[in-house]
Scaffold this active site. Structure first.
Site, PDB file in Angstrom:
ATOM      1  N   ASP A 135      -3.844  -0.346 -13.923  1.00 52.05           N
ATOM      2  CA  ASP A 135      -5.235  -0.471 -13.471  1.00 52.05           C
ATOM      3  C   ASP A 135      -6.150  -0.915 -14.619  1.00 52.05           C
ATOM      4  O   ASP A 135      -5.779  -0.841 -15.798  1.00 52.05           O
ATOM      5  CB  ASP A 135      -5.694   0.885 -12.912  1.00 52.05           C
ATOM      6  CG  ASP A 135      -6.759   0.749 -11.835  1.00 52.05           C
ATOM      7  OD1 ASP A 135      -7.395  -0.318 -11.742  1.00 52.05           O
ATOM      8  OD2 ASP A 135      -6.976   1.729 -11.089  1.00 52.05           O
ATOM      9  N   ASP A 144     -10.159  -2.138  -3.230  1.00 53.63           N
ATOM     10  CA  ASP A 144     -10.259  -0.714  -2.876  1.00 53.63           C
ATOM     11  C   ASP A 144     -10.750  -0.556  -1.447  1.00 53.63           C
ATOM     12  O   ASP A 144     -10.711   0.543  -0.895  1.00 53.63           O
ATOM     13  CB  ASP A 144     -11.229   0.003  -3.824  1.00 53.63           C
ATOM     14  CG  ASP A 144     -10.532   0.434  -5.113  1.00 53.63           C
ATOM     15  OD1 ASP A 144      -9.290   0.424  -5.155  1.00 53.63           O
ATOM     16  OD2 ASP A 144     -11.237   0.776  -6.077  1.00 53.63           O
TER      17      ASP A 144
HETATM   18  C1  GLA Z   1      -9.213   2.208  -9.117  1.00 55.81           C
HETATM   19  C2  GLA Z   1      -8.106   1.685  -8.220  1.00 55.81           C
HETATM   20  C3  GLA Z   1      -7.760   2.736  -7.204  1.00 55.81           C
HETATM   21  C4  GLA Z   1      -7.336   4.022  -7.892  1.00 55.81           C
HETATM   22  C5  GLA Z   1      -8.433   4.467  -8.827  1.00 55.81           C
HETATM   23  C6  GLA Z   1      -7.984   5.640  -9.665  1.00 55.81           C
HETATM   24  O1  GLA Z   1     -10.407   2.309  -8.448  1.00 55.81           O
HETATM   25  O2  GLA Z   1      -8.495   0.512  -7.600  1.00 55.81           O
HETATM   26  O3  GLA Z   1      -6.735   2.280  -6.363  1.00 55.81           O
HETATM   27  O4  GLA Z   1      -6.150   3.788  -8.598  1.00 55.81           O
HETATM   28  O5  GLA Z   1      -8.836   3.431  -9.719  1.00 55.81           O
HETATM   29  O6  GLA Z   1      -8.956   6.051 -10.550  1.00 55.81           O
END
Ligand code: GLA
Length: 723
Positions: A473, A543
């Site tokens: 990430d 997301d």
């Molecule tokens: C980001 C990612 C999510 C999740 C969060 C965790 O927003 O896109 O899918 O992994 O971080 O903090």
């Protein structure tokens, strides 16, 4: 595919699957563009050259007649000697003078394309290296052109060479420039933000410069490093469409300039804002690669060429056609609130359904119970995970599933042991406060010591535990573009050095763990670019996992990127991002148009929920190969209609899959018919859901009536099998 040089006319013909790209060496000694488009014979193309409108243009240096460079469409544009268009390169020599003229100085044809040092690039392909040289300054540019048999794209890049005894400052060092005839084009780009990534926008190009860029040291959700230049009358299925996709994960710029000569110049590469590269005597500067595609079959044709190029030449061959993990990710199910038992229960609830991987998301390391702490401390939090990571891994493996883990390697929390020990690892300027973003700072990837720390600490976890999958990430963008590890004169190299640092840690972590499958992510899909696809065969698309919103996000993303690159999950309702409730079937059908998975608390599943997941995955398995390897035909556009339809067709046209979605239900609805695309006219197809056998010609002309169930947000899926 072929690269041919006609010695008599000094014309280079670069031939792809169905395209020709041609330029010649003109009588003044410069490489001048002639044509890029549908394949033509190796005819004498110099007849097309005609000088357009004069606007006080000078002549080429040393000549008292001839067209100035603004009229010449050189393969690389340069400033200061009669070219008033956007320059591709802008050097500053020690004398303070900033002009250059780059003459043709020879060529090489290579059977295999050399990789770029330290940067991701396409593999394979016959390659022309065109040498341009300025012998007044001993400054050169090598232009690389690679053509392919299996995708109508050209991979291009420039390498700048300092053969002088002095340093040269590169104030601009783009990757390519390309001239297109005429001033009648539209530009399509993909803008967006968190949870609303890659929305297409189509605008007419005007006289002057139109551009998109990123100044964030990432490719960004704001504007993806992709641009399509299309004829004004180009549609989804007809007309000229050029696609430009930069293989780069840092600050970039792409421009289209309609010039006074009535032609269109497209160029770009590393953003020259806040950029200055010190090219020492004898050094070379490699620019990122750009993928340029052409199709006469509209935007759909352009996308299919780009998809093939990415699938065949960027994405790791080991994984590109491999069934992807069907995963359960705990993020939306638990957020930070989990323990060993909860994770084991989540796995138990889906064992045997076809879900084959449990991914433990954020919160397993350091002191991380919320998003204010712990990043950079890649040490298992054994207070939270009793029995350590291995207790969860062993349990997951015992249920016949694989195990995945979340990392955010480029980040550092202020409240972390690593920051307390090494505050200098965080990007920052000594006399200023840092900006927070999601309460966190960023690691200075330009510093080799920081990179070693990241590689070592992440590798330690991967080496000491049986981890099959990693979600990488990246949740914030750079501010305070400055490194304590760089001298003052190199601070303007920061954004590019960040990319080189990122590629270095990706190379070492990903290649160092060949049995681990890596997925990319960036606060949703904010770093969805082809350089990241080189390391991560799939990327979390957004997301925003609401099915209605996802039709638009996945549609926009598909302009440049294949479905196999898009990670798409079924999540809970009401949806956490938009609070909307859609059917489980609808969520599944939309999430199946990519690398599918689930992201919800499965411990609340009933037996019938489990059965529904099982059936859904069985359906997915039937279409999985089409998602991975098929051709995409976009049939209905959710940005302009109440419907969204994608058709996937196998390369041999023996199989196809159609997903149709209707957004809002209108009382007493009109009949809805979809015209299929991409099939073989003469083949007969059995459509099991309708119980009919029909010719491709019928399906592609008469079409298929689609009967949705009453209600909002409904889907219909159909399969087509050759009889
Ligand atoms: C980001 C990612 C999510 C999740 C969060 C965790 O927003 O896109 O899918 O992994 O971080 O903090």
């Amino acid at each position: 595919m072929a690269i041919h040089f006609d010695k008599e006319t000094k014309t280079f013909y670069l031939e792809g699957k169905n395209t020709t790209y041609a330029f010649y060496i003109n009588s003044f000694g410069y490489a001048e563009h002639l044509y890029y488009g549908a394949r033509v014979h190796r005819d004498y193309l110099i007849y097309t050259k005609a000088q357009g409108k004069n606007s006080c243009n000078a002549t080429p240096p040393g000549l008292d007649k001839g067209p100035g460079f603004s009229h010449m469409n050189t393969e690389l544009t340069f400033f200061g000697t009669s070219d008033y268009r956007e320059a591709t390169v802008h050097p500053r020599f020690t004398s303070g003078d900033r002009l250059t003229t780059l003459y043709y100085a020879g060529y090489d044809i290579l059977d295999t394309k050399p990789a770029i040092n330290g940067m991701p690039s396409l593999d394979g392909g016959k390659t022309l290296v065109l040498h341009l040289y300025d012998d007044v300054k001993n400054f050169g540019a090598d232009l690389y052109y690679t053509v392919y048999d299996d995708a109508d794209v050209i991979a291009r890049r420039a390498v700048y060479i300092n053969n002088s005894d002095d340093e040269i400052k590169l104030c601009r060092a783009y990757s390519f420039a390309m001239s297109l005839p005429g001033d009648n084009y539209d530009m399509i780009t993909l803008h967006g933000g968190w949870a609303s990534e890659r929305e297409p926008e189509r605008v007419p190009l005007h006289y002057g410069v139109s551009s998109i860029d990123s100044k964030r040291a990432t490719s960004s959700a704001t504007l993806n490093p992709f641009m399509a230049i299309v004829a004004r009358d180009t549609t989804e299925n007809y007309g000229d469409a050029y696609g430009i996709n930069l293989v780069y994960a840092s600050s970039y710029v792409l421009k289209a300039e309609v010039t006074t000569n009535g032609e269109t110049l497209v160029l770009g590469g590393i953003n020259d804002f806040d950029f200055e590269w010190n090219l020492g005597a004898g050094e070379k500067f490699e620019t990122p690669e750009v993928i340029i595609s052409y199709s006469k079959d509209g935007l759909g044709g352009m996308s299919r060429e780009l998809h093939d190029a990415l699938r065949n030449h960027i994405i790791n061959k080991k994984y590109v056609n491999m069934p992807r993990p069907v995963l359960i990710n705990n993020w939306e199910g638990t957020y930070f609130n989990f323990d060993t038992k909860k994770l084991c229960d989540i796995a138990d609830a889906v064992a045997g359904t076809g879900i084959d991987t449990l991914v433990l998301d954020d919160g397993w390391f350091g002191k991380r119970d919320d998003d204010r702490s712990g990043l950079g401390d890649w040490v298992v939090n054994e207070k939270k995970l009793l029995g350590g990571l291995d207790a969860v891994i062993e349990h997951v493996h015992s249920r016949g599933m694989k195990f995945g883990l979340w990392f955010e390697p480029e980040m550092i929390s202020e409240d972390s042991d690593i920051f307390r020990a090494h505050p200098e690892y965080a990007i920052g300027v000594p006399d200023r406060n840092r900006c927070y973003s999601r309460h966190q700072f960023m690691m200075d990837l330009t510093n080799p010591e920081v990179r070693d720390y990241i590689v070592d600490s992440v590798s330690k976890i991967l080496d000491n535990h049986k981890i099959d999958y990693v979600k990488w990430d990246y949740n914030r963008n750079v501010t305070e573009f400055y490194s304590l590890a760089l001298p003052p004169e190199k601070q303007s190299e920061f954004a590019h050095r960040y990319a080189l640092g990122l590629y270095d840690i990706c190379e070492r972590i990903v290649n160092g763990h060949k049995n681990v499958f890596f997925e990319g992510c960036s606060g949703g899909g904010a770093r969805f670019d082809s350089s990241m696809l080189y390391y991560f065969p799939q990327i979390w698309t957004s997301d925003n996992s609401d099915a209605e919103e996802r039709t638009r996000i996945q549609y926009g993303t598909s302009l440049a990127y294949p479905l196999s690159a898009m990670s798409c999950h079924v999540s809970a309702v009401p949806n956490h991002q938009v609070k909307r409730t859609t059917d489980f079937a609808t969520r599944g059908d939309i999430a199946h148009l990519g690398a599918t998975g689930y992201e919800l608390d499965t411990t609340v599943f009933t037996d019938s929920d489990r059965e529904a997941v099982k059936r859904q995955i069985e359906e997915y398995k039937k279409m999985e190969q089409l998602v991975l390897t098929g051709d995409l035909w976009r049939i209905e556009n959710p940005f302009t209609s109440n419907y969204f339809s994608f058709m996937l067709v196998s390369k041999d046209k023996s199989q196809a899959h159609l997903t149709c979605y209707r957004s809002l239900f209108h009382c007493n609805p009109t009949a809805h018919r979809v015209i299929c695309r991409g099939l073989d006219e003469s083949k007969q197809y059995y459509v099991p859901e309708l119980g009919v056998i029909l010719h491709g010609s019928t399906l592609m002309s008469v079409g298929i009536p689609i009967k949705f169930k009453d209600g909002d947000f409904r889907t219909v899926t159909l399969h087509f099998e050759e009889k």
